[in-house]
Design a protein around this motif. Structure first.
Motif, PDB file in Angstrom:
ATOM      1  N   TYR A 140    -108.088  72.612 -90.741  1.00 50.99           N
ATOM      2  CA  TYR A 140    -108.503  72.579 -89.337  1.00 50.99           C
ATOM      3  C   TYR A 140    -109.121  73.943 -89.049  1.00 50.99           C
ATOM      4  O   TYR A 140    -108.403  74.917 -88.815  1.00 50.99           O
ATOM      5  CB  TYR A 140    -107.304  72.308 -88.429  1.00 50.99           C
ATOM      6  CG  TYR A 140    -107.661  72.319 -86.956  1.00 50.99           C
ATOM      7  CD1 TYR A 140    -108.379  71.263 -86.393  1.00 50.99           C
ATOM      8  CD2 TYR A 140    -107.300  73.377 -86.145  1.00 50.99           C
ATOM      9  CE1 TYR A 140    -108.730  71.270 -85.054  1.00 50.99           C
ATOM     10  CE2 TYR A 140    -107.636  73.390 -84.798  1.00 50.99           C
ATOM     11  CZ  TYR A 140    -108.347  72.335 -84.263  1.00 50.99           C
ATOM     12  OH  TYR A 140    -108.690  72.348 -82.930  1.00 50.99           O
ATOM     13  N   SER A 141    -110.438  74.017 -89.155  1.00 59.45           N
ATOM     14  CA  SER A 141    -111.106  75.322 -89.056  1.00 59.45           C
ATOM     15  C   SER A 141    -112.365  75.234 -88.200  1.00 59.45           C
ATOM     16  O   SER A 141    -113.447  75.609 -88.653  1.00 59.45           O
ATOM     17  CB  SER A 141    -111.442  75.831 -90.455  1.00 59.45           C
ATOM     18  OG  SER A 141    -112.189  74.846 -91.168  1.00 59.45           O
ATOM     19  N   PRO A 142    -112.233  74.747 -86.947  1.00 54.25           N
ATOM     20  CA  PRO A 142    -113.423  74.606 -86.103  1.00 54.25           C
ATOM     21  C   PRO A 142    -114.013  75.939 -85.660  1.00 54.25           C
ATOM     22  O   PRO A 142    -115.171  75.979 -85.244  1.00 54.25           O
ATOM     23  CB  PRO A 142    -112.904  73.807 -84.899  1.00 54.25           C
ATOM     24  CG  PRO A 142    -111.458  74.174 -84.820  1.00 54.25           C
ATOM     25  CD  PRO A 142    -111.015  74.331 -86.251  1.00 54.25           C
ATOM     26  N   TYR A 143    -113.258  77.024 -85.741  1.00 55.56           N
ATOM     27  CA  TYR A 143    -113.737  78.309 -85.231  1.00 55.56           C
ATOM     28  C   TYR A 143    -114.436  79.126 -86.313  1.00 55.56           C
ATOM     29  O   TYR A 143    -115.508  79.674 -86.095  1.00 55.56           O
ATOM     30  CB  TYR A 143    -112.573  79.084 -84.597  1.00 55.56           C
ATOM     31  CG  TYR A 143    -111.854  78.215 -83.580  1.00 55.56           C
ATOM     32  CD1 TYR A 143    -112.478  77.850 -82.390  1.00 55.56           C
ATOM     33  CD2 TYR A 143    -110.595  77.682 -83.845  1.00 55.56           C
ATOM     34  CE1 TYR A 143    -111.861  77.006 -81.485  1.00 55.56           C
ATOM     35  CE2 TYR A 143    -109.958  76.837 -82.936  1.00 55.56           C
ATOM     36  CZ  TYR A 143    -110.599  76.502 -81.758  1.00 55.56           C
ATOM     37  OH  TYR A 143    -109.992  75.660 -80.879  1.00 55.56           O
ATOM     38  N   SER A 144    -113.840  79.198 -87.488  1.00 50.37           N
ATOM     39  CA  SER A 144    -114.451  79.968 -88.573  1.00 50.37           C
ATOM     40  C   SER A 144    -115.394  79.114 -89.412  1.00 50.37           C
ATOM     41  O   SER A 144    -116.277  79.645 -90.081  1.00 50.37           O
ATOM     42  CB  SER A 144    -113.368  80.542 -89.489  1.00 50.37           C
ATOM     43  OG  SER A 144    -112.760  79.510 -90.243  1.00 50.37           O
ATOM     44  N   ARG A 145    -115.198  77.820 -89.404  1.00 50.66           N
ATOM     45  CA  ARG A 145    -115.931  76.901 -90.296  1.00 50.66           C
ATOM     46  C   ARG A 145    -115.755  77.333 -91.759  1.00 50.66           C
ATOM     47  O   ARG A 145    -116.649  77.198 -92.590  1.00 50.66           O
ATOM     48  CB  ARG A 145    -117.400  76.787 -89.903  1.00 50.66           C
ATOM     49  CG  ARG A 145    -117.580  76.236 -88.483  1.00 50.66           C
ATOM     50  CD  ARG A 145    -119.019  76.091 -88.061  1.00 50.66           C
ATOM     51  NE  ARG A 145    -119.847  75.334 -88.996  1.00 50.66           N
ATOM     52  CZ  ARG A 145    -119.864  74.002 -89.108  1.00 50.66           C
ATOM     53  NH1 ARG A 145    -119.070  73.266 -88.352  1.00 50.66           N
ATOM     54  NH2 ARG A 145    -120.668  73.411 -89.959  1.00 50.66           N
ATOM     55  N   PHE A 146    -114.592  77.864 -92.058  1.00 50.29           N
ATOM     56  CA  PHE A 146    -114.246  78.314 -93.404  1.00 50.29           C
ATOM     57  C   PHE A 146    -112.975  77.578 -93.809  1.00 50.29           C
ATOM     58  O   PHE A 146    -111.888  77.898 -93.334  1.00 50.29           O
ATOM     59  CB  PHE A 146    -114.034  79.832 -93.409  1.00 50.29           C
ATOM     60  CG  PHE A 146    -113.909  80.440 -94.772  1.00 50.29           C
ATOM     61  CD1 PHE A 146    -115.029  80.579 -95.583  1.00 50.29           C
ATOM     62  CD2 PHE A 146    -112.694  80.887 -95.248  1.00 50.29           C
ATOM     63  CE1 PHE A 146    -114.931  81.161 -96.840  1.00 50.29           C
ATOM     64  CE2 PHE A 146    -112.581  81.462 -96.502  1.00 50.29           C
ATOM     65  CZ  PHE A 146    -113.711  81.601 -97.298  1.00 50.29           C
ATOM     66  N   LYS A 147    -113.143  76.566 -94.649  1.00 51.45           N
ATOM     67  CA  LYS A 147    -112.006  75.744 -95.069  1.00 51.45           C
ATOM     68  C   LYS A 147    -111.332  76.364 -96.291  1.00 51.45           C
ATOM     69  O   LYS A 147    -112.022  76.783 -97.226  1.00 51.45           O
ATOM     70  CB  LYS A 147    -112.472  74.327 -95.420  1.00 51.45           C
ATOM     71  CG  LYS A 147    -112.999  73.527 -94.246  1.00 51.45           C
ATOM     72  CD  LYS A 147    -113.462  72.152 -94.721  1.00 51.45           C
ATOM     73  CE  LYS A 147    -113.886  71.281 -93.560  1.00 51.45           C
ATOM     74  NZ  LYS A 147    -112.763  70.818 -92.760  1.00 51.45           N
ATOM     75  N   GLU A 195    -106.314  76.595 -87.886  1.00 51.01           N
ATOM     76  CA  GLU A 195    -106.690  77.576 -86.865  1.00 51.01           C
ATOM     77  C   GLU A 195    -106.227  77.119 -85.491  1.00 51.01           C
ATOM     78  O   GLU A 195    -105.799  75.974 -85.305  1.00 51.01           O
ATOM     79  CB  GLU A 195    -108.215  77.768 -86.889  1.00 51.01           C
ATOM     80  CG  GLU A 195    -108.697  78.352 -88.204  1.00 51.01           C
ATOM     81  CD  GLU A 195    -110.207  78.531 -88.265  1.00 51.01           C
ATOM     82  OE1 GLU A 195    -110.932  77.972 -87.410  1.00 51.01           O
ATOM     83  OE2 GLU A 195    -110.654  79.223 -89.184  1.00 51.01           O
ATOM     84  N   ASN A 248    -117.067  77.481 -97.516  1.00 48.45           N
ATOM     85  CA  ASN A 248    -117.618  78.140 -96.335  1.00 48.45           C
ATOM     86  C   ASN A 248    -118.741  77.277 -95.779  1.00 48.45           C
ATOM     87  O   ASN A 248    -119.819  77.197 -96.371  1.00 48.45           O
ATOM     88  CB  ASN A 248    -118.127  79.536 -96.711  1.00 48.45           C
ATOM     89  CG  ASN A 248    -118.511  80.345 -95.495  1.00 48.45           C
ATOM     90  OD1 ASN A 248    -118.681  79.794 -94.406  1.00 48.45           O
ATOM     91  ND2 ASN A 248    -118.653  81.636 -95.682  1.00 48.45           N
ATOM     92  N   GLU A 249    -118.484  76.631 -94.647  1.00 44.44           N
ATOM     93  CA  GLU A 249    -119.494  75.744 -94.055  1.00 44.44           C
ATOM     94  C   GLU A 249    -120.650  76.528 -93.440  1.00 44.44           C
ATOM     95  O   GLU A 249    -121.624  75.932 -92.998  1.00 44.44           O
ATOM     96  CB  GLU A 249    -118.839  74.835 -93.011  1.00 44.44           C
ATOM     97  CG  GLU A 249    -117.833  73.886 -93.633  1.00 44.44           C
ATOM     98  CD  GLU A 249    -117.128  73.010 -92.616  1.00 44.44           C
ATOM     99  OE1 GLU A 249    -116.764  73.518 -91.541  1.00 44.44           O
ATOM    100  OE2 GLU A 249    -116.951  71.823 -92.906  1.00 44.44           O
ATOM    101  N   ASN A 250    -120.530  77.852 -93.385  1.00 46.44           N
ATOM    102  CA  ASN A 250    -121.609  78.688 -92.872  1.00 46.44           C
ATOM    103  C   ASN A 250    -122.655  78.965 -93.953  1.00 46.44           C
ATOM    104  O   ASN A 250    -123.679  79.567 -93.680  1.00 46.44           O
ATOM    105  CB  ASN A 250    -121.050  80.019 -92.350  1.00 46.44           C
ATOM    106  CG  ASN A 250    -120.031  79.795 -91.253  1.00 46.44           C
ATOM    107  OD1 ASN A 250    -120.326  79.170 -90.250  1.00 46.44           O
ATOM    108  ND2 ASN A 250    -118.816  80.290 -91.462  1.00 46.44           N
TER     109      ASN A 250
END
Ligand SMILES: [Zn+2]
Length: 132
Positions: free
Chosen positions: A18-25, A44, A81-83
């Protein structure tokens, strides 16, 4: 249990991050000295400081099942890393301190480095851990 199996389990856990803020799973799988495998993902929170890392999530679960004598044999961490940047990332300082509490000098940890997986020991990651 082989390292490859732990990595697959870490990836499975990572899918639930659950990483909606960092978009880093991040996913972690641990093998205990008792032979059990536990997994964790990062969770997160909108109040950022409440977020918990995958490694600590897995360790907390292991203690809940095995009790305070739980000892870590091996830890495998993976991430996505979804970024779009590199996923190279070693465990954070909080997780290193948390891991060493349940480690022996030979407890192995594997995490994504710049040129493939880094395999080392918890003791090498945190040679001067907090103690009193
Ligand atoms: Zn951490």
């Amino acid at each position: 249990m082989t390292e490859i199996d732990l990595k697959a389990k870490a990836r499975d856990a990572m899918a639930n991050a659950y990483s909606p803020y960092s978009r880093f799973k991040v996913g972690a799988a641990i093998l205990t000295e008792a032979g059990n495998v536990f997994t964790g993902c990062n969770v997160e929170n909108i109040s950022y400081g409440l977020s918990i890392c995958a490694e600590r999530n897995a360790i907390v679960h292991a203690v809940a099942v095995e009790g305070p004598g739980m000892k870590l044999k091996e830890i495998v961490v993976t991430n996505h890393n979804e970024n779009g940047d590199s996923g190279a990332c070693s465990p954070c300082g909080a997780c290193r301190q948390f891991m060493i509490e349940f480690s022996s000098p030979s407890t192995q940890v594997t995490y994504p480095g710049e040129s493939g997986d880094v395999v080392t020991t918890v003791k090498k990651l945190l040679p001067e851990s907090f103690r009193f």
